[in-house]
Write an enzyme that holds these catalytic residues in place. Structure first.
Site, PDB file in Angstrom:
ATOM      1  N   SER A 126      -3.258   3.298  -5.755  1.00 41.25           N
ATOM      2  CA  SER A 126      -4.576   3.472  -5.124  1.00 41.25           C
ATOM      3  C   SER A 126      -4.483   4.262  -3.815  1.00 41.25           C
ATOM      4  CB  SER A 126      -5.254   2.119  -4.905  1.00 41.25           C
ATOM      5  OG  SER A 126      -4.641   1.407  -3.867  1.00 41.25           O
TER       6      SER A 126
ATOM      7  N   HIS B 101       2.656   0.449   5.011  1.00 43.95           N
ATOM      8  CA  HIS B 101       3.021  -0.959   4.808  1.00 43.95           C
ATOM      9  C   HIS B 101       1.830  -1.834   5.204  1.00 43.95           C
ATOM     10  CE1 HIS B 101       5.816  -4.290   4.332  1.00 43.95           C
ATOM     11  NE2 HIS B 101       5.214  -4.836   5.377  1.00 43.95           N
TER      12      HIS B 101
HETATM   13  C1  GRF Z   1       0.118  -0.992  -0.665  1.00 46.79           C
HETATM   14  O1  GRF Z   1      -0.300  -2.227  -0.180  1.00 46.79           O
HETATM   15  C2  GRF Z   1       1.096  -0.349   0.280  1.00 46.79           C
HETATM   16  O2  GRF Z   1       0.865  -0.665   1.616  1.00 46.79           O
HETATM   17  C3  GRF Z   1       2.416  -0.926  -0.148  1.00 46.79           C
HETATM   18  O3  GRF Z   1       2.316  -1.044  -1.555  1.00 46.79           O
HETATM   19  C4  GRF Z   1       0.950  -1.150  -1.939  1.00 46.79           C
HETATM   20  C5  GRF Z   1       0.705  -0.047  -2.910  1.00 46.79           C
HETATM   21  O4  GRF Z   1      -0.591  -0.096  -3.469  1.00 46.79           O
HETATM   22  N1  GRF Z   1       3.523  -0.117   0.300  1.00 46.79           N
HETATM   23  P1  GRF Z   1      -1.100   1.153  -4.298  1.00 46.79           P
HETATM   24  O5  GRF Z   1      -0.094   1.416  -5.412  1.00 46.79           O
HETATM   25  O6  GRF Z   1      -1.204   2.327  -3.355  1.00 46.79           O
HETATM   26  O7  GRF Z   1      -2.428   0.745  -4.849  1.00 46.79           O
END
Ligand code: GRF
Length: 202
Positions: free
Chosen positions: A16, A112
């Site tokens: 996402s 993060h």
């Molecule tokens: C997000 O919460 C990001 O901060 C972490 O992993 C998750 C990935 O979510 N590193 P997406 O795949 O971008 O939806």
């Protein structure tokens, strides 16, 4: 028109954050071209999304490339073959190899879902982060965008944004609110890098 910076993504899951950045590029809000997504997970939604939006989408893992050094070499070669300028980690669950780190020194970013250095490091991913925030009784959490080095979640911090923890939050509700901020902050930080407002070390 100056050439647009070319973005390469590494993603393991739903993608996402990658999608938010791709959409910002497509709408002209972000002057960059997303060109490549690599995933260690052949079933990652991120690969499918990448293909749908015209990116080259590659599965690369120890399964496809054997040992870690060959994989690192192949990932670096793929980024370079696509003339990627910035490598964007978007939910990538693996460590970055030394070759990619050196080829893209200070040009690899990660996001993060906490206020680093709190609740980062090995094992701190996905819902584990938000569960730890709630268990610690924090009243504030947030989002961090940082440069990537050889250790998890420990490179130079580029930006952080706070999200408040409400009394009735559980990990799911908190994750959902944090994710909305992630999508905005990642795009904003990239915009600032591309405009020169944030300078990356040489
Ligand atoms: C997000 O919460 C990001 O901060 C972490 O992993 C998750 C990935 O979510 N590193 P997406 O795949 O971008 O939806």
């Amino acid at each position: 028109m100056p050439e647009l910076k070319r973005l390469g993504f590494l993603a393991s899951g739903r993608g996402s954050n990658m999608l938010a950045i791709i959409r910002a590029c497509e709408s002209g809000r972000l002057p960059a071209s997303p060109v490549l997504v690599i995933s260690n997970n052949p079933d990652a939604r991120a690969l499918q999304l990448g293909s749908e939006h015209g990116l080259e989408a590659l599965h690369m893992s120890r399964r496809t490339h054997g040992d870690a050094a060959s994989l690192d070499q192949a990932m670096t070669a793929a980024m370079q073959a696509h003339q990627v300028d910035l490598v964007i980690l978007a939910g990538y669950m693996k460590k970055i190899g030394p070759q990619l780190l050196s080829a893209y020194a200070h040009r690899i970013l990660n996001i993060h879902p906490s206020l680093l250095p709190r609740h980062g490091g090995r094992g701190m991913y996905g819902m584990h982060v938000h569960e730890a925030v709630i268990a610690a009784g924090e009243t504030e959490t947030g989002v961090t965008v940082h440069l990537v080095n050889a250790e998890y979640d420990s490179g130079d911090i580029l930006a952080r944004r706070t999200v408040s923890v409400e009394a009735d939050d559980d990990a799911e509700s908190l994750a959902a609110r944090v994710l909305e901020v992630e999508h905005r902050l990642y795009t904003e930080v990239l915009g600032k890098i591309l405009s020169g407002e944030i300078t990356l070390p040489e």
